[in-house]
Enzyme design. Structure first.
Site, PDB file in Angstrom:
ATOM      1  N   GLY A 135      -3.518  -5.066 -12.144  1.00 50.65           N
ATOM      2  CA  GLY A 135      -2.262  -4.698 -11.342  1.00 50.65           C
ATOM      3  C   GLY A 135      -2.683  -3.447 -10.495  1.00 50.65           C
ATOM      4  O   GLY A 135      -3.629  -2.941 -10.429  1.00 50.65           O
ATOM      5  N   LYS A 163       0.888  -1.228   0.013  1.00 50.67           N
ATOM      6  CA  LYS A 163       0.035  -0.114  -0.054  1.00 50.67           C
ATOM      7  C   LYS A 163       0.842   1.186  -0.151  1.00 50.67           C
ATOM      8  O   LYS A 163       0.363   2.220  -0.536  1.00 50.67           O
ATOM      9  CB  LYS A 163      -0.782  -0.007   1.249  1.00 50.67           C
ATOM     10  N   ASP A 205      -5.419   2.783  -3.151  1.00 47.36           N
ATOM     11  CA  ASP A 205      -3.959   3.257  -2.907  1.00 47.36           C
ATOM     12  C   ASP A 205      -3.994   4.529  -4.072  1.00 47.36           C
ATOM     13  O   ASP A 205      -3.569   5.574  -3.546  1.00 47.36           O
ATOM     14  CB  ASP A 205      -2.794   2.375  -3.212  1.00 47.36           C
TER      15      ASP A 205
HETATM   16  O1  RIB Z   1      -4.022  -2.137  -1.587  1.00 47.06           O
HETATM   17  C1  RIB Z   1      -3.447  -3.100  -2.359  1.00 47.06           C
HETATM   18  C2  RIB Z   1      -2.124  -3.767  -1.863  1.00 47.06           C
HETATM   19  O2  RIB Z   1      -2.291  -4.410  -0.645  1.00 47.06           O
HETATM   20  C3  RIB Z   1      -1.300  -4.602  -2.746  1.00 47.06           C
HETATM   21  O3  RIB Z   1      -0.448  -4.203  -3.732  1.00 47.06           O
HETATM   22  C4  RIB Z   1      -0.655  -5.798  -1.741  1.00 47.06           C
HETATM   23  O4  RIB Z   1       0.608  -5.623  -1.918  1.00 47.06           O
HETATM   24  C5  RIB Z   1      -1.166  -5.312  -0.388  1.00 47.06           C
HETATM   25  O5  RIB Z   1      -0.463  -4.472   0.322  1.00 47.06           O
END
Ligand code: RIB
Length: 296
Positions: A283, A39, A248
């Site tokens: 992704g 994240k 994110d």
């Molecule tokens: O929010 C998505 C993320 O959560 C992924 O990329 C994974 O690594 C986890 O941290």
């Protein structure tokens, strides 16, 4: 203005499945892929791709993945000169399943993220002094997150906490130091420690001192609430194929926009737009749009 992102780096091992597995069930997956995630790193990448002046504090393992992650972050304009390399833990890993509707489950093995600790943050105290916004999530040790909030507030920096994954034992005394708390609905319940209505949970956190709350509600957009305003900021409807990292992307885009002088509501619209693009692609980091794509 500049942004300091503090958080995790992972290698994401993603498997496509027709539906998410139930307890005790074995499923046949369709496709498996490795990519970079975490994240913290995802939010730093969003800041970098969208044009923020961004520095990242994080810890990776002394392995190939750690080096590749750093090179990729630098290629999207994330300043990584303060990143730590652990000599005892491998780079963090996330095991992800994504179903036909783009919904997911994620299990994270912290690895080197456990060394993004208070000592490391203390060594980088000057990074807190020289930034304007501090953006945090919850995939590093809780005491380090709490230290970072207190430190940022000591230097009068704006604190944005994305409580993911949410923890109910967060130190309540720190709520007044949070400028923006950005949970989804489930994370809101955990942070408020109640399963009352969304409004009640928001109110309870505002009463405990959080200044602004932004609840992301998937394809409906995001609620923005503070003592004066309560507003749903709607987003464009799209066909989602992969929602991993969409939150994110939203957080990185939101803070980027604030750091470039947009108002709260303008920044939420900007973040909604970035996340709506991200869910139409596969992704976490590779799905985040660039600033040019946002302007198209
Ligand atoms: O929010 C998505 C993320 O959560 C992924 O990329 C994974 O690594 C986890 O941290």
């Amino acid at each position: 203005m500049s942004v300091l992102v503090i958080g995790s780096c992972n290698v994401d091992l993603s498997v496509s499945v027709s539906m998410l597995p139930k307890k005790g069930e074995t499923l046949l997956g369709q496709k498996m892929s490795y990519s970079f995630g975490g994240k913290g790193a995802n939010q730093a990448v969003a800041c970098g791709k969208l044009g923020a002046d961004v520095t990242f504090l994080s810890c990776v393992g002394n392995d190939e993945h750690g080096q590749e992650i750093r090179s990729y972050l630098e290629s999207v304009n994330v300043r990584c000169d303060r990143m730590k390399v652990s000599h005892s833990q491998p780079t963090g890993t996330a095991i992800i399943t994504v179903d036909n509707e783009g919904q997911n489950t994620i299990v994270v093995i912290a690895g080197a993220n456990s060394e993004c600790d208070i000592d490391y943050l203390k060594e980088n105290e000057d990074a807190f002094q020289s930034c304007d916004y501090v953006l945090l999530q919850m995939e590093i040790p809780l005491d380090a997150i709490e230290y970072a909030i207190a430190c940022a507030s000591k230097y009068n920096k704006k604190v944005v906490l994305n409580p993911a994954p949410a923890l109910s034992n967060f130190n309540e005394l720190l709520y007044p130091k949070i400028d923006y708390l950005t949970p989804n609905e489930t994370e809101l319940e955990t942070m408020a420690q109640s399963n009352h209505t969304m409004d009640d949970n928001i109110q309870s956190l505002l009463n405990r001192g959080v200044k602004n709350i932004l609840v992301t509600v998937g394809e409906s957009g995001a609620y923005f609430v503070n003592k004066q305003v309560k507003q749903l900021v709607e987003t464009t409807k799209v066909v989602a194929i992969d929602t991993v990292g969409a939150g994110d992307c939203f957080n990185g885009a939101f803070v980027t926009a604030l750091s470039q002088g947009m108002s709260d509501l303008e920044a939420i619209r900007f973040a909604n737009k970035a996340a709506a693009i991200a869910v139409t692609r596969q992704g976490a980091q590779e799905s985040i749009p660039t600033r040019e794509e946002m302007n198209n």
